[in-house]
Motif scaffolding. Structure first.
Motif, PDB file in Angstrom:
ATOM      1  N   THR A 196      17.892  35.032  30.948  1.00  0.00           N
ATOM      2  CA  THR A 196      19.344  35.065  30.782  1.00  0.00           C
ATOM      3  C   THR A 196      20.030  34.696  32.088  1.00  0.00           C
ATOM      4  O   THR A 196      20.998  33.915  32.100  1.00  0.00           O
ATOM      5  CB  THR A 196      19.793  36.449  30.298  1.00  0.00           C
ATOM      6  OG1 THR A 196      19.096  36.773  29.086  1.00  0.00           O
ATOM      7  CG2 THR A 196      21.290  36.482  30.032  1.00  0.00           C
ATOM      8  N   LEU A 197      19.541  35.223  33.194  1.00  0.00           N
ATOM      9  CA  LEU A 197      20.101  34.856  34.491  1.00  0.00           C
ATOM     10  C   LEU A 197      19.901  33.368  34.756  1.00  0.00           C
ATOM     11  O   LEU A 197      20.823  32.681  35.215  1.00  0.00           O
ATOM     12  CB  LEU A 197      19.458  35.685  35.605  1.00  0.00           C
ATOM     13  CG  LEU A 197      19.871  35.308  37.038  1.00  0.00           C
ATOM     14  CD1 LEU A 197      21.382  35.430  37.221  1.00  0.00           C
ATOM     15  CD2 LEU A 197      19.127  36.182  38.049  1.00  0.00           C
ATOM     16  N   ALA A 198      18.726  32.844  34.455  1.00  0.00           N
ATOM     17  CA  ALA A 198      18.462  31.424  34.670  1.00  0.00           C
ATOM     18  C   ALA A 198      19.395  30.557  33.828  1.00  0.00           C
ATOM     19  O   ALA A 198      19.902  29.529  34.296  1.00  0.00           O
ATOM     20  CB  ALA A 198      17.003  31.103  34.354  1.00  0.00           C
ATOM     21  N   SER A 232      30.575  35.651  22.271  1.00  0.00           N
ATOM     22  CA  SER A 232      29.179  36.028  22.035  1.00  0.00           C
ATOM     23  C   SER A 232      28.638  36.816  23.219  1.00  0.00           C
ATOM     24  O   SER A 232      29.033  36.594  24.367  1.00  0.00           O
ATOM     25  CB  SER A 232      28.345  34.756  21.851  1.00  0.00           C
ATOM     26  OG  SER A 232      26.965  35.007  21.982  1.00  0.00           O
ATOM     27  N   ASP A 233      27.703  37.721  22.948  1.00  0.00           N
ATOM     28  CA  ASP A 233      26.894  38.257  24.039  1.00  0.00           C
ATOM     29  C   ASP A 233      25.789  37.240  24.337  1.00  0.00           C
ATOM     30  O   ASP A 233      25.603  36.265  23.615  1.00  0.00           O
ATOM     31  CB  ASP A 233      26.311  39.627  23.688  1.00  0.00           C
ATOM     32  CG  ASP A 233      25.319  39.554  22.526  1.00  0.00           C
ATOM     33  OD1 ASP A 233      25.592  38.807  21.561  1.00  0.00           O
ATOM     34  OD2 ASP A 233      24.286  40.230  22.575  1.00  0.00           O
ATOM     35  N   ARG A 288      17.644  34.350  20.242  1.00  0.00           N
ATOM     36  CA  ARG A 288      18.265  33.901  21.480  1.00  0.00           C
ATOM     37  C   ARG A 288      19.720  33.529  21.205  1.00  0.00           C
ATOM     38  O   ARG A 288      20.017  32.902  20.200  1.00  0.00           O
ATOM     39  CB  ARG A 288      17.510  32.689  22.034  1.00  0.00           C
ATOM     40  CG  ARG A 288      16.140  33.022  22.611  1.00  0.00           C
ATOM     41  CD  ARG A 288      15.245  31.803  22.678  1.00  0.00           C
ATOM     42  NE  ARG A 288      15.900  30.647  23.283  1.00  0.00           N
ATOM     43  CZ  ARG A 288      15.869  30.349  24.586  1.00  0.00           C
ATOM     44  NH1 ARG A 288      15.213  31.141  25.416  1.00  0.00           N
ATOM     45  NH2 ARG A 288      16.461  29.275  25.055  1.00  0.00           N
ATOM     46  N   ARG A 289      20.584  33.961  22.104  1.00  0.00           N
ATOM     47  CA  ARG A 289      22.004  33.686  21.881  1.00  0.00           C
ATOM     48  C   ARG A 289      22.743  33.570  23.216  1.00  0.00           C
ATOM     49  O   ARG A 289      22.480  34.308  24.156  1.00  0.00           O
ATOM     50  CB  ARG A 289      22.644  34.768  21.019  1.00  0.00           C
ATOM     51  CG  ARG A 289      22.449  36.174  21.577  1.00  0.00           C
ATOM     52  CD  ARG A 289      22.671  37.227  20.504  1.00  0.00           C
ATOM     53  NE  ARG A 289      22.523  38.573  21.047  1.00  0.00           N
ATOM     54  CZ  ARG A 289      21.340  39.206  21.142  1.00  0.00           C
ATOM     55  NH1 ARG A 289      20.227  38.597  20.743  1.00  0.00           N
ATOM     56  NH2 ARG A 289      21.287  40.426  21.628  1.00  0.00           N
ATOM     57  N   ALA A 290      23.654  32.633  23.267  1.00  0.00           N
ATOM     58  CA  ALA A 290      24.537  32.435  24.414  1.00  0.00           C
ATOM     59  C   ALA A 290      25.562  31.386  24.033  1.00  0.00           C
ATOM     60  O   ALA A 290      25.198  30.304  23.566  1.00  0.00           O
ATOM     61  CB  ALA A 290      23.751  31.989  25.648  1.00  0.00           C
ATOM     62  N   GLY A 293      20.469  26.765  22.566  1.00  0.00           N
ATOM     63  CA  GLY A 293      19.585  25.800  21.922  1.00  0.00           C
ATOM     64  C   GLY A 293      19.536  25.934  20.427  1.00  0.00           C
ATOM     65  O   GLY A 293      18.710  25.338  19.764  1.00  0.00           O
ATOM     66  N   GLY A 294      20.442  26.754  19.870  1.00  0.00           N
ATOM     67  CA  GLY A 294      20.433  26.958  18.430  1.00  0.00           C
ATOM     68  C   GLY A 294      21.357  26.005  17.732  1.00  0.00           C
ATOM     69  O   GLY A 294      22.121  25.284  18.329  1.00  0.00           O
TER      70      GLY A 294
END
Length: 259
Positions: free
Chosen positions: A35-37, A230-231, A239-241, A258-259
Motif C-alpha cells: 500500500t505504501l509502495a 475509497s479506502d 485489492r482496492r485504491a 489494477g481492477g
C-alpha cells in the motif's frame, strides 16, 4: 438533530490549476508495504496539480515524537513523503486514526495541514472536503470519544506519557475498535441533514469525504450530493485504491488497484 456546523476553512489554489486529487483511508503501517509502495508510485505519476489526503493516512499516530526514531516506520514513510512533496503540493486533513499528527509531521514531510472541513474552489466548481467522521452522528459513543480526544487538555495529558506507553495504549484501543466494529451489524453513515447544512454554509453543492470505506455517490436535498472516497489496501484481497480527481468541469474516479 444535526450538530452545529463547524467553521469552514478555505483552500485557495492558483487560477491555472485544472485538477486536484483527493484520497483517504490508506491506514499505512509496517504490515502494508504494498500500500505504501502504491501511494508513492501514485504520487510520482499523478497528472493532478496537487493531492489532498483526507484523513487516516496512517493506521495510528501516537505523536510526532515517533519521528525521532529514524528507523521507525513512521519516520521512513515521512522521508519518502518528503521526496514526493518535492514534485507537487500535498495537503493532509486529520482522520480518526491520525488526529495527533502535528507541526512535527508537517516539518518532516513539507505537507501542509488542512482544517476539517475545508472549501476548495477550482474554476467555478466548489468542493467541500472533510474526513467525514464528524458527520456520522448516529454513532453516539464514537462522537463522545471524538470530542474527548480532540480536546487540548486530553491531548496534552496523552503526549506527556512516554512513547512506549502511548504505543501500548494505542494497540489496545485499536483492538477494542476492531472488536466493536465486528460486533456491529451496520456502521453509522454520514448524516444527510448535517451534510446538507455544511454544504449550505459553504455555498457548495458537493461534499467529498472518506472514513466510511463505502465509495459511492449519494444525492442530498436541494440538488446537493456527497462523493465518498475509497479506502486503500494493496496487501490483501480484494485489492482496492482509488483517487477522486476534482476538476474545473466535474469529478472522476481514478482506479489505482489494477481492477
Amino acid at each position: 438533530m444535526p450538530a452545529a456546523t463547524p467553521p469552514i476553512a478555505r483552500l485557495d489554489v492558483p487560477a491555472q490549476w485544472r485538477a486536484v486529487d483527493c484520497i483517504s483511508d490508506l491506514h499505512l503501517d509496517a504490515a502494508h508495504p504494498a500500500t505504501l509502495a502504491a501511494l508513492l508510485d501514485y504520487l510520482a505519476t499523478t497528472p493532478a496539480d496537487a493531492v489532498c489526503i483526507l484523513g487516516d493516512l496512517f493506521e495510528v499516530w501516537v505523536g510526532d515524537d515517533v519521528l525521532q526514531d529514524a528507523a521507525s516506520f513512521e519516520a521512513r514513510a515521512c522521508a519518502l513523503l518528503r521526496q514526493a512533496r518535492e514534485r507537487l503540493p500535498i495537503w493532509f486533513m486529520h482522520g480518526n486514526r491520525d488526529f495527533l499528527i502535528g507541526a512535527g509531521f508537517a516539518r518532516a514531510t513539507g505537507i501542509a495541514l488542512l482544517e476539517d472541513p475545508t472549501l476548495l474552489q477550482l474554476g467555478e466548481q466548489r468542493w467541500l472536503l472533510s474526513h467525514g467522521d464528524a458527520l456520522c452522528l448516529e454513532d453516539t459513543p464514537y462522537q463522545q470519544f471524538r470530542a474527548m480526544v480532540r480536546a487540548p487538555d486530553w491531548q496534552s495529558r496523552w503526549l506527556s506519557q512516554s512513547l512506549t506507553q502511548r504505543q501500548a495504549q494505542a494497540r489496545a484501543m485499536r483492538g477494542e475498535s476492531e472488536a466493536r466494529k465486528h460486533a456491529q451489524a451496520l456502521w453509522a453513515d454520514v448524516d444527510a441533514a448535517a451534510a446538507g447544512a455544511w454544504l449550505q454554509a459553504a455555498g457548495a453543492q458537493t461534499l467529498v469525504h472518506g472514513h466510511t470505506h463505502r465509495p459511492a455517490e449519494h444525492a442530498l436535498a436541494a440538488g446537493r450530493r456527497r462523493l465518498v472516497l475509497s479506502d486503500w489496501d494493496l496487501d490483501h484481497a480484494p485489492r482496492r485504491a482509488q483517487a477522486l480527481r476534482l476538476g474545473t468541469t466535474g469529478a472522476q474516479r481514478i482506479e489505482l488497484a489494477g481492477g
